[in-house]
Write a protein that holds these residues in place. Structure first.
Motif, PDB file in Angstrom:
ATOM      1  N   GLY A 110      21.357  15.682 -52.685  1.00 46.44           N
ATOM      2  CA  GLY A 110      22.790  15.904 -52.576  1.00 46.44           C
ATOM      3  C   GLY A 110      23.149  16.661 -51.323  1.00 46.44           C
ATOM      4  O   GLY A 110      22.455  16.599 -50.307  1.00 46.44           O
ATOM      5  N   SER A 111      24.259  17.402 -51.399  1.00 43.46           N
ATOM      6  CA  SER A 111      24.697  18.170 -50.236  1.00 43.46           C
ATOM      7  C   SER A 111      25.458  19.437 -50.616  1.00 43.46           C
ATOM      8  O   SER A 111      25.400  20.424 -49.887  1.00 43.46           O
ATOM      9  CB  SER A 111      25.584  17.313 -49.319  1.00 43.46           C
ATOM     10  N   GLY A 112      26.178  19.432 -51.724  1.00 42.66           N
ATOM     11  CA  GLY A 112      27.008  20.576 -52.068  1.00 42.66           C
ATOM     12  C   GLY A 112      26.217  21.743 -52.618  1.00 42.66           C
ATOM     13  O   GLY A 112      25.140  21.577 -53.198  1.00 42.66           O
ATOM     14  N   LEU A 113      26.742  22.963 -52.410  1.00 43.36           N
ATOM     15  CA  LEU A 113      26.220  24.166 -53.036  1.00 43.36           C
ATOM     16  C   LEU A 113      27.143  24.533 -54.189  1.00 43.36           C
ATOM     17  O   LEU A 113      28.344  24.733 -53.985  1.00 43.36           O
ATOM     18  CB  LEU A 113      26.174  25.322 -52.033  1.00 43.36           C
ATOM     19  N   VAL A 114      26.615  24.599 -55.391  1.00 41.63           N
ATOM     20  CA  VAL A 114      27.390  24.966 -56.571  1.00 41.63           C
ATOM     21  C   VAL A 114      26.952  26.356 -57.010  1.00 41.63           C
ATOM     22  O   VAL A 114      25.761  26.598 -57.249  1.00 41.63           O
ATOM     23  CB  VAL A 114      27.192  23.953 -57.714  1.00 41.63           C
ATOM     24  N   VAL A 115      27.916  27.280 -57.110  1.00 44.91           N
ATOM     25  CA  VAL A 115      27.631  28.651 -57.523  1.00 44.91           C
ATOM     26  C   VAL A 115      27.857  28.761 -59.031  1.00 44.91           C
ATOM     27  O   VAL A 115      28.952  28.450 -59.536  1.00 44.91           O
ATOM     28  CB  VAL A 115      28.525  29.651 -56.782  1.00 44.91           C
ATOM     29  N   LEU A 116      26.840  29.208 -59.732  1.00 44.45           N
ATOM     30  CA  LEU A 116      26.939  29.452 -61.168  1.00 44.45           C
ATOM     31  C   LEU A 116      26.974  30.959 -61.410  1.00 44.45           C
ATOM     32  O   LEU A 116      26.087  31.685 -60.951  1.00 44.45           O
ATOM     33  CB  LEU A 116      25.736  28.849 -61.912  1.00 44.45           C
ATOM     34  N   GLY A 127      26.988  22.227 -48.174  1.00 47.59           N
ATOM     35  CA  GLY A 127      25.658  22.655 -47.762  1.00 47.59           C
ATOM     36  C   GLY A 127      25.006  21.554 -46.944  1.00 47.59           C
ATOM     37  O   GLY A 127      25.645  20.566 -46.582  1.00 47.59           O
ATOM     38  N   LEU A 128      23.737  21.711 -46.662  1.00 44.13           N
ATOM     39  CA  LEU A 128      23.003  20.671 -45.949  1.00 44.13           C
ATOM     40  C   LEU A 128      22.804  19.454 -46.851  1.00 44.13           C
ATOM     41  O   LEU A 128      22.533  19.596 -48.048  1.00 44.13           O
ATOM     42  CB  LEU A 128      21.645  21.186 -45.500  1.00 44.13           C
ATOM     43  N   SER A 129      22.910  18.281 -46.268  1.00 45.55           N
ATOM     44  CA  SER A 129      22.608  17.062 -47.023  1.00 45.55           C
ATOM     45  C   SER A 129      21.097  16.916 -47.179  1.00 45.55           C
ATOM     46  O   SER A 129      20.340  17.194 -46.250  1.00 45.55           O
ATOM     47  CB  SER A 129      23.169  15.838 -46.286  1.00 45.55           C
ATOM     48  N   PHE A 130      20.679  16.499 -48.348  1.00 48.28           N
ATOM     49  CA  PHE A 130      19.264  16.290 -48.662  1.00 48.28           C
ATOM     50  C   PHE A 130      18.418  17.523 -48.333  1.00 48.28           C
ATOM     51  O   PHE A 130      17.462  17.457 -47.568  1.00 48.28           O
ATOM     52  CB  PHE A 130      18.719  15.066 -47.909  1.00 48.28           C
ATOM     53  N   PRO A 131      18.753  18.675 -48.894  1.00 53.33           N
ATOM     54  CA  PRO A 131      18.029  19.903 -48.543  1.00 53.33           C
ATOM     55  C   PRO A 131      16.583  19.869 -49.040  1.00 53.33           C
ATOM     56  O   PRO A 131      16.303  19.422 -50.151  1.00 53.33           O
ATOM     57  CB  PRO A 131      18.825  20.992 -49.256  1.00 53.33           C
ATOM     58  N   SER A 132      15.679  20.338 -48.209  1.00 50.04           N
ATOM     59  CA  SER A 132      14.277  20.478 -48.600  1.00 50.04           C
ATOM     60  C   SER A 132      13.998  21.847 -49.196  1.00 50.04           C
ATOM     61  O   SER A 132      13.112  21.996 -50.036  1.00 50.04           O
ATOM     62  CB  SER A 132      13.363  20.264 -47.395  1.00 50.04           C
ATOM     63  N   ALA A 133      14.715  22.863 -48.733  1.00 49.62           N
ATOM     64  CA  ALA A 133      14.427  24.236 -49.144  1.00 49.62           C
ATOM     65  C   ALA A 133      15.683  25.078 -49.076  1.00 49.62           C
ATOM     66  O   ALA A 133      16.590  24.820 -48.277  1.00 49.62           O
ATOM     67  CB  ALA A 133      13.345  24.837 -48.237  1.00 49.62           C
ATOM     68  N   TRP A 148      19.777  30.641 -46.675  1.00 51.97           N
ATOM     69  CA  TRP A 148      19.132  29.866 -45.611  1.00 51.97           C
ATOM     70  C   TRP A 148      18.701  28.534 -46.214  1.00 51.97           C
ATOM     71  O   TRP A 148      18.133  28.496 -47.311  1.00 51.97           O
ATOM     72  CB  TRP A 148      17.921  30.625 -45.079  1.00 51.97           C
ATOM     73  N   GLU A 149      19.002  27.436 -45.510  1.00 52.95           N
ATOM     74  CA  GLU A 149      18.617  26.098 -45.955  1.00 52.95           C
ATOM     75  C   GLU A 149      17.922  25.358 -44.822  1.00 52.95           C
ATOM     76  O   GLU A 149      18.164  25.633 -43.641  1.00 52.95           O
ATOM     77  CB  GLU A 149      19.839  25.266 -46.345  1.00 52.95           C
ATOM     78  N   ASP A 152      14.638  17.987 -43.458  1.00 53.09           N
ATOM     79  CA  ASP A 152      14.139  17.068 -42.441  1.00 53.09           C
ATOM     80  C   ASP A 152      14.963  15.787 -42.388  1.00 53.09           C
ATOM     81  O   ASP A 152      14.827  14.993 -41.461  1.00 53.09           O
ATOM     82  CB  ASP A 152      12.662  16.730 -42.683  1.00 53.09           C
ATOM     83  N   GLU A 153      15.836  15.582 -43.351  1.00 51.68           N
ATOM     84  CA  GLU A 153      16.593  14.335 -43.421  1.00 51.68           C
ATOM     85  C   GLU A 153      17.733  14.294 -42.402  1.00 51.68           C
ATOM     86  O   GLU A 153      17.919  13.294 -41.713  1.00 51.68           O
ATOM     87  CB  GLU A 153      17.147  14.138 -44.832  1.00 51.68           C
ATOM     88  N   VAL A 154      18.489  15.380 -42.316  1.00 54.35           N
ATOM     89  CA  VAL A 154      19.535  15.433 -41.293  1.00 54.35           C
ATOM     90  C   VAL A 154      19.141  16.394 -40.177  1.00 54.35           C
ATOM     91  O   VAL A 154      19.965  16.800 -39.364  1.00 54.35           O
ATOM     92  CB  VAL A 154      20.899  15.840 -41.902  1.00 54.35           C
ATOM     93  N   VAL A 155      17.864  16.766 -40.157  1.00 57.03           N
ATOM     94  CA  VAL A 155      17.241  17.484 -39.038  1.00 57.03           C
ATOM     95  C   VAL A 155      17.999  18.777 -38.730  1.00 57.03           C
ATOM     96  O   VAL A 155      18.563  18.954 -37.650  1.00 57.03           O
ATOM     97  CB  VAL A 155      17.159  16.577 -37.785  1.00 57.03           C
ATOM     98  N   ASN A 156      17.979  19.709 -39.682  1.00 56.71           N
ATOM     99  CA  ASN A 156      18.759  20.924 -39.486  1.00 56.71           C
ATOM    100  C   ASN A 156      18.195  22.065 -40.310  1.00 56.71           C
ATOM    101  O   ASN A 156      17.596  21.856 -41.358  1.00 56.71           O
ATOM    102  CB  ASN A 156      20.224  20.674 -39.890  1.00 56.71           C
ATOM    103  N   MET A 157      18.358  23.273 -39.797  1.00 57.77           N
ATOM    104  CA  MET A 157      18.223  24.479 -40.608  1.00 57.77           C
ATOM    105  C   MET A 157      19.420  25.352 -40.280  1.00 57.77           C
ATOM    106  O   MET A 157      19.907  25.367 -39.148  1.00 57.77           O
ATOM    107  CB  MET A 157      16.907  25.204 -40.350  1.00 57.77           C
ATOM    108  N   ARG A 158      19.917  26.052 -41.287  1.00 60.17           N
ATOM    109  CA  ARG A 158      21.149  26.794 -41.081  1.00 60.17           C
ATOM    110  C   ARG A 158      21.175  28.049 -41.938  1.00 60.17           C
ATOM    111  O   ARG A 158      20.469  28.153 -42.954  1.00 60.17           O
ATOM    112  CB  ARG A 158      22.364  25.930 -41.422  1.00 60.17           C
ATOM    113  N   ALA A 159      21.995  29.003 -41.502  1.00 61.56           N
ATOM    114  CA  ALA A 159      22.233  30.231 -42.245  1.00 61.56           C
ATOM    115  C   ALA A 159      23.668  30.240 -42.733  1.00 61.56           C
ATOM    116  O   ALA A 159      24.588  29.786 -42.044  1.00 61.56           O
ATOM    117  CB  ALA A 159      21.972  31.444 -41.356  1.00 61.56           C
ATOM    118  N   LEU A 160      23.862  30.761 -43.949  1.00 61.13           N
ATOM    119  CA  LEU A 160      25.183  30.938 -44.527  1.00 61.13           C
ATOM    120  C   LEU A 160      25.305  32.388 -44.980  1.00 61.13           C
ATOM    121  O   LEU A 160      24.332  32.981 -45.467  1.00 61.13           O
ATOM    122  CB  LEU A 160      25.386  29.997 -45.719  1.00 61.13           C
TER     123      LEU A 160
END
Length: 296
Positions: A110-116, A127-133, A148-149, A152-160
């Motif tokens: 997926g891609s969205g971040l859902v807060v519970l 969030g990142l699409s197809f997150p690995s971590a 931090w996410e 490798d699918e959309v070739v990105n790492m990012r901080a939130l």
């Protein structure tokens, strides 16, 4: 590339004295955190009710004083956007700093971040699409858990970053990275109280050569590039002169079989200078990671 997937289990020779690297949360792994405020680490497992059923679940096992777990209690919820996949990965984090642990969740496909919060959805963020971590770490030193996410699918790492209101907003970096889980460590390299990212990064799409060892700062300062290389380096933090300031090391394994270990002294503000005199035969004391920099 979707999805060849390797756990972050980088082994660095004991002679280097490097500590265990930070471990990211991966798909279908339990989420570890204090979920009831008793100071003990509990365990949550994400799932869904049944195939075709839109109801998602969180199975919570509360840790007992003797270290064992209570029988699981299953909480059910429905996602805020119809048709999205139930989360199968996430982290436990106190977003607001109010003592209540939220679960920040996502899905491997997926891609969205859902807060519970209290195991019910309260917010959704991009969030990142197809997150690995996904990991939690305090980037800016405000005491709140940030995110931090990598993928490798959309070739990105990012901080939130999280805010005092519990929202999740764009963080100090979002960069090209071809590894699902790049080899990395967190430490406070610039002395501002937040955690910075020491990472072995690969990006053949935008840069030549495609490999580099870099430090990304949690306060948004420009990155520090330690090395660029034609093959994948390994990174490790170390205290070269025993002053309590984390320095950095890079292991370069060349195609001809030669291994070179390079050391970079940090002045305490995140400025690194290579110390070429140090070799694998004369190594300094190991660097002890600050509390909270290595995850589960």
């Amino acid at each position: 590339m979707r999805r060849l997937f390797v756990l972050l289990t980088v082994t660095i020779a004991a002679v280097l004295g490097a500590q265990i690297p930070a471990l990211a949360n991966l798909a279908n792994q339990p989420i570890i955190g204090d979920l009831n405020g008793d100071g003990r680490l509990d365990r949550a497992t994400l799932g869904r009710s049944a195939i075709g059923d839109p109801t998602c679940t969180v199975s919570v096992e509360t840790r007992k004083p003797d270290g064992t777990y209570q029988a699981p209690v299953v909480h059910s919820y429905t996602l805020p956007i119809k048709g999205e996949l139930c989360p199968n990965m996430g982290v436990a984090v106190d977003l607001k700093g109010d003592g209540v642990t939220e679960l920040v969740t996502t899905n491997f496909y997926g891609s969205g971040l859902v807060v519970l919060r209290k195991f019910q959805p309260i917010a959704r963020y991009d969030g990142l699409s197809f997150p690995s971590a996904i990991e939690t770490v305090d980037f800016n030193g405000d005491g709140l858990g940030d995110i931090w996410e990598s993928t490798d699918e959309v070739v990105n790492m990012r901080a939130l970053l999280s805010t005092k209101k519990g929202a999740i907003v764009p963080g100090p970096f979002s960069v090209c990275s071809q590894d699902g889980v790049p080899q990395h460590y967190f430490a406070d390299f610039n002395g501002d109280g937040g955690q910075d990212l020491l990472v072995s990064r690969r990006c053949d799409y935008l840069e030549t050569p495609g490999f580099s060892a870099e430090v990304y700062f949690g306060n948004g300062a420009p990155k520090a590039v330690l090395t660029t290389a034609s093959s994948r380096p390994e990174v490790f933090p170390i205290d070269l002169n025993r002053d309590g300031i984390p320095d950095a090391g890079v292991i370069e394994r060349h195609p001809d079989g030669v291994t070179v270990v390079r050391h970079f002294r940090n002045d305490g503000t995140g400025t690194f200078t290579e110390v070429p005199a140090l070799t694998t035969l004369v190594l300094p004391a190991r660097y002890q990671a600050p509390t909270g920099t290595a995850h589960h």
